[in-house]
Design a protein around this motif. Sequence first.
Motif, PDB file in Angstrom:
ATOM      1  N   MET A   1      38.979  65.552  53.399  1.00  0.00           N
ATOM      2  CA  MET A   1      38.355  65.985  52.144  1.00  0.00           C
ATOM      3  C   MET A   1      38.606  67.483  51.954  1.00  0.00           C
ATOM      4  SD  MET A   1      34.376  65.622  50.937  1.00  0.00           S
ATOM      5  CE  MET A   1      34.417  63.854  51.215  1.00  0.00           C
ATOM      6  N   SER A   2      39.057  67.831  50.774  1.00  0.00           N
ATOM      7  CA  SER A   2      39.419  69.220  50.527  1.00  0.00           C
ATOM      8  C   SER A   2      38.175  70.093  50.378  1.00  0.00           C
ATOM      9  CB  SER A   2      40.263  69.321  49.258  1.00  0.00           C
ATOM     10  OG  SER A   2      39.507  68.935  48.135  1.00  0.00           O
ATOM     11  N   THR A   3      38.393  71.393  50.563  1.00  0.00           N
ATOM     12  CA  THR A   3      37.298  72.356  50.426  1.00  0.00           C
ATOM     13  C   THR A   3      36.737  72.357  49.012  1.00  0.00           C
ATOM     14  OG1 THR A   3      38.351  73.721  52.110  1.00  0.00           O
ATOM     15  CG2 THR A   3      36.644  74.752  50.751  1.00  0.00           C
ATOM     16  N   GLN A   4      37.615  72.207  48.022  1.00  0.00           N
ATOM     17  CA  GLN A   4      37.182  72.204  46.628  1.00  0.00           C
ATOM     18  C   GLN A   4      36.275  71.013  46.338  1.00  0.00           C
ATOM     19  OE1 GLN A   4      40.413  72.235  43.860  1.00  0.00           O
ATOM     20  NE2 GLN A   4      39.096  72.568  42.088  1.00  0.00           N
ATOM     21  N   THR A   5      36.618  69.859  46.900  1.00  0.00           N
ATOM     22  CA  THR A   5      35.788  68.670  46.693  1.00  0.00           C
ATOM     23  C   THR A   5      34.418  68.838  47.337  1.00  0.00           C
ATOM     24  OG1 THR A   5      37.781  67.294  46.691  1.00  0.00           O
ATOM     25  CG2 THR A   5      35.667  66.183  47.023  1.00  0.00           C
ATOM     26  N   ILE A   6      34.414  69.397  48.548  1.00  0.00           N
ATOM     27  CA  ILE A   6      33.127  69.637  49.223  1.00  0.00           C
ATOM     28  C   ILE A   6      32.273  70.612  48.436  1.00  0.00           C
ATOM     29  CG2 ILE A   6      32.062  70.577  51.307  1.00  0.00           C
ATOM     30  CD1 ILE A   6      34.471  69.585  52.874  1.00  0.00           C
ATOM     31  N   ALA A   7      32.890  71.680  47.927  1.00  0.00           N
ATOM     32  CA  ALA A   7      32.140  72.672  47.153  1.00  0.00           C
ATOM     33  C   ALA A   7      31.587  72.056  45.875  1.00  0.00           C
ATOM     34  CB  ALA A   7      33.048  73.858  46.821  1.00  0.00           C
ATOM     35  N   ARG A   8      32.377  71.163  45.231  1.00  0.00           N
ATOM     36  CA  ARG A   8      31.916  70.533  44.000  1.00  0.00           C
ATOM     37  C   ARG A   8      30.735  69.611  44.257  1.00  0.00           C
ATOM     38  NH1 ARG A   8      36.434  69.040  42.473  1.00  0.00           N
ATOM     39  NH2 ARG A   8      36.440  66.881  43.231  1.00  0.00           N
ATOM     40  N   ARG A   9      30.753  68.922  45.402  1.00  0.00           N
ATOM     41  CA  ARG A   9      29.652  68.013  45.715  1.00  0.00           C
ATOM     42  C   ARG A   9      28.398  68.753  46.157  1.00  0.00           C
ATOM     43  NH1 ARG A   9      32.281  62.800  48.940  1.00  0.00           N
ATOM     44  NH2 ARG A   9      33.638  62.087  47.222  1.00  0.00           N
ATOM     45  N   LEU A  10      28.592  69.837  46.877  1.00  0.00           N
ATOM     46  CA  LEU A  10      27.429  70.590  47.366  1.00  0.00           C
ATOM     47  C   LEU A  10      26.906  71.597  46.353  1.00  0.00           C
ATOM     48  CD1 LEU A  10      28.458  71.332  51.071  1.00  0.00           C
ATOM     49  CD2 LEU A  10      26.953  69.534  50.219  1.00  0.00           C
ATOM     50  N   GLY A  11      27.687  71.884  45.319  1.00  0.00           N
ATOM     51  CA  GLY A  11      27.284  72.887  44.333  1.00  0.00           C
ATOM     52  C   GLY A  11      25.921  72.650  43.717  1.00  0.00           C
ATOM     53  N   PRO A  12      25.640  71.461  43.174  1.00  0.00           N
ATOM     54  CA  PRO A  12      24.322  71.221  42.567  1.00  0.00           C
ATOM     55  C   PRO A  12      23.168  71.406  43.543  1.00  0.00           C
ATOM     56  CG  PRO A  12      25.888  69.525  41.906  1.00  0.00           C
ATOM     57  CD  PRO A  12      26.555  70.325  42.980  1.00  0.00           C
ATOM     58  N   TYR A  13      23.377  70.977  44.801  1.00  0.00           N
ATOM     59  CA  TYR A  13      22.308  71.133  45.799  1.00  0.00           C
ATOM     60  C   TYR A  13      22.107  72.598  46.171  1.00  0.00           C
ATOM     61  CZ  TYR A  13      23.016  66.102  46.238  1.00  0.00           C
ATOM     62  OH  TYR A  13      23.126  64.766  45.978  1.00  0.00           O
ATOM     63  N   THR A  14      23.176  73.370  46.157  1.00  0.00           N
ATOM     64  CA  THR A  14      23.063  74.800  46.457  1.00  0.00           C
ATOM     65  C   THR A  14      22.229  75.513  45.401  1.00  0.00           C
ATOM     66  OG1 THR A  14      25.246  74.709  47.489  1.00  0.00           O
ATOM     67  CG2 THR A  14      24.375  76.884  46.948  1.00  0.00           C
ATOM     68  N   LEU A  15      22.372  75.087  44.159  1.00  0.00           N
ATOM     69  CA  LEU A  15      21.594  75.702  43.086  1.00  0.00           C
ATOM     70  C   LEU A  15      20.099  75.434  43.225  1.00  0.00           C
ATOM     71  CD1 LEU A  15      23.919  74.913  40.044  1.00  0.00           C
ATOM     72  CD2 LEU A  15      23.668  77.096  41.239  1.00  0.00           C
ATOM     73  N   LEU A  16      19.748  74.386  43.954  1.00  0.00           N
ATOM     74  CA  LEU A  16      18.333  74.062  44.154  1.00  0.00           C
ATOM     75  C   LEU A  16      17.689  74.891  45.249  1.00  0.00           C
ATOM     76  CD1 LEU A  16      18.411  70.154  43.955  1.00  0.00           C
ATOM     77  CD2 LEU A  16      17.549  71.727  42.223  1.00  0.00           C
ATOM     78  N   VAL A  17      18.488  75.552  46.077  1.00  0.00           N
ATOM     79  CA  VAL A  17      17.951  76.285  47.225  1.00  0.00           C
ATOM     80  C   VAL A  17      16.935  77.355  46.819  1.00  0.00           C
ATOM     81  CG1 VAL A  17      18.552  77.847  49.114  1.00  0.00           C
ATOM     82  CG2 VAL A  17      19.912  75.789  48.708  1.00  0.00           C
ATOM     83  N   PRO A  18      17.212  78.229  45.811  1.00  0.00           N
ATOM     84  CA  PRO A  18      16.205  79.239  45.447  1.00  0.00           C
ATOM     85  C   PRO A  18      14.869  78.629  45.027  1.00  0.00           C
ATOM     86  CG  PRO A  18      18.332  79.773  44.483  1.00  0.00           C
ATOM     87  CD  PRO A  18      18.464  78.402  45.040  1.00  0.00           C
ATOM     88  N   ALA A  19      14.936  77.559  44.225  1.00  0.00           N
ATOM     89  CA  ALA A  19      13.692  76.920  43.801  1.00  0.00           C
ATOM     90  C   ALA A  19      12.940  76.320  44.983  1.00  0.00           C
ATOM     91  CB  ALA A  19      13.985  75.844  42.755  1.00  0.00           C
ATOM     92  N   LEU A  20      13.668  75.699  45.908  1.00  0.00           N
ATOM     93  CA  LEU A  20      13.029  75.113  47.085  1.00  0.00           C
ATOM     94  C   LEU A  20      12.412  76.174  47.979  1.00  0.00           C
ATOM     95  CD1 LEU A  20      15.651  72.363  48.025  1.00  0.00           C
ATOM     96  CD2 LEU A  20      13.433  72.047  46.920  1.00  0.00           C
ATOM     97  N   LEU A  21      13.059  77.325  48.082  1.00  0.00           N
ATOM     98  CA  LEU A  21      12.497  78.416  48.881  1.00  0.00           C
ATOM     99  C   LEU A  21      11.192  78.920  48.274  1.00  0.00           C
ATOM    100  CD1 LEU A  21      15.690  80.474  49.837  1.00  0.00           C
ATOM    101  CD2 LEU A  21      14.253  79.096  51.354  1.00  0.00           C
ATOM    102  N   VAL A  22      11.184  79.086  46.942  1.00  0.00           N
ATOM    103  CA  VAL A  22       9.969  79.550  46.271  1.00  0.00           C
ATOM    104  C   VAL A  22       8.839  78.548  46.462  1.00  0.00           C
ATOM    105  CG1 VAL A  22       8.946  80.089  44.028  1.00  0.00           C
ATOM    106  CG2 VAL A  22      11.223  80.935  44.585  1.00  0.00           C
ATOM    107  N   LEU A  23       9.141  77.262  46.285  1.00  0.00           N
ATOM    108  CA  LEU A  23       8.122  76.238  46.478  1.00  0.00           C
ATOM    109  C   LEU A  23       7.639  76.194  47.924  1.00  0.00           C
ATOM    110  CD1 LEU A  23       9.523  73.271  44.342  1.00  0.00           C
ATOM    111  CD2 LEU A  23       7.520  74.675  43.852  1.00  0.00           C
ATOM    112  N   GLY A  24       8.578  76.364  48.861  1.00  0.00           N
ATOM    113  CA  GLY A  24       8.199  76.339  50.265  1.00  0.00           C
ATOM    114  C   GLY A  24       7.269  77.479  50.635  1.00  0.00           C
ATOM    115  N   ILE A  25       7.524  78.664  50.078  1.00  0.00           N
ATOM    116  CA  ILE A  25       6.680  79.822  50.378  1.00  0.00           C
ATOM    117  C   ILE A  25       5.351  79.732  49.641  1.00  0.00           C
ATOM    118  CG2 ILE A  25       6.493  82.324  50.164  1.00  0.00           C
ATOM    119  CD1 ILE A  25       9.550  82.445  50.497  1.00  0.00           C
ATOM    120  N   ALA A  26       5.404  79.370  48.348  1.00  0.00           N
ATOM    121  CA  ALA A  26       4.194  79.377  47.523  1.00  0.00           C
ATOM    122  C   ALA A  26       3.266  78.213  47.829  1.00  0.00           C
ATOM    123  CB  ALA A  26       4.577  79.367  46.039  1.00  0.00           C
ATOM    124  N   MET A  27       3.820  77.064  48.202  1.00  0.00           N
ATOM    125  CA  MET A  27       2.997  75.886  48.420  1.00  0.00           C
ATOM    126  C   MET A  27       3.003  75.419  49.873  1.00  0.00           C
ATOM    127  SD  MET A  27       4.032  73.684  45.006  1.00  0.00           S
ATOM    128  CE  MET A  27       2.844  72.419  45.438  1.00  0.00           C
TER     129      MET A  27
END
Length: 299
Positions: A1-27
């Motif tokens: 599997m190419s690096t570009q394909t991996i980045a495309r699949r993981l991209g949406p989940y990476t965008l969720l990281v900041p929100a998950l961090l805020v929720l983890g700290i606040a709640m």
Amino acid sequence: MSTQTIARRLGPYTLLVPALLVLGIAMGYPLVRQVVMSFQEYGRAQQFGQPAPFVGLDNYVRLFTDAQMWAVIGRSLAFCAVNVLVTMLVGVALALLLRRVSRACRLILQIAMLLAWAMPVIAAMTSWQWLFDTRYGVINWLLVRLGFESFDGHNWLTNPLSFYFVATVVVVWMSVPFVMFTVYAALTQVSEEALEAGQLDGASAWQRFRHIVYPTIRPVLTITLLLQVVWDLRVFAQIYYLQGVGGTPSKTHLLGTYIYTLGIGQSDYGMASALAMFVLVLTLVLTAGYVRALLKESR
């Protein structure tokens, strides 16, 4: 599997990281802290730096062997059931009414509901306090004028049943606008062509609602009912205010005010945390069926 394909699949989940961090700290941290405190003896001394001794399940044992706690749970469940039922019935009825009235009446009703919904809790409670006031209340004055002389100087807050009646009126009044606006928004998605076809086929108003309108708005009704159960089970501000202006706390406590009394009033934060965890589990149990229904519909 190419690096570009991996980045495309993981991209949406990476965008969720900041929100998950805020929720983890606040709640996450407060929840973990509360779980830990529920297994400790945490009182005034611990607030001033003394270590909190670990007591295991003692707080839960004391909690579940306390007759007053079970009375509070029973009152809370009954209060929640009545308020949810009345709120949903009135809110859905008003939403259906909005589809029937003229544009001017619909605009007036929407503005009135929006003002009721936007009113701060303390301002609303002050208004209702004056309406039910023992000496100068409009409610007592109207009832006396209608021939009910026994309501002259009647105190609505001393008796637990009348106390909960006042609390129900206030809570429903503040919750109905949300239900009305939400359900009305869902009703705008109902196909007019389908309703007209049903009417031409001889379907009654009830049959059209049951077979056309209800299936369309059912997901919205489910999530609205879910939110109302959560909100009415942990209602606090209205009950606490009414207790402060004449209610008897020992006879009118619900889960929210009882937790507050254990923690802030008696500085027994271990017991308060244990009861809070029980309320969390109780809420999950009561709403599990609705959550499963939502997941089933989404699939």
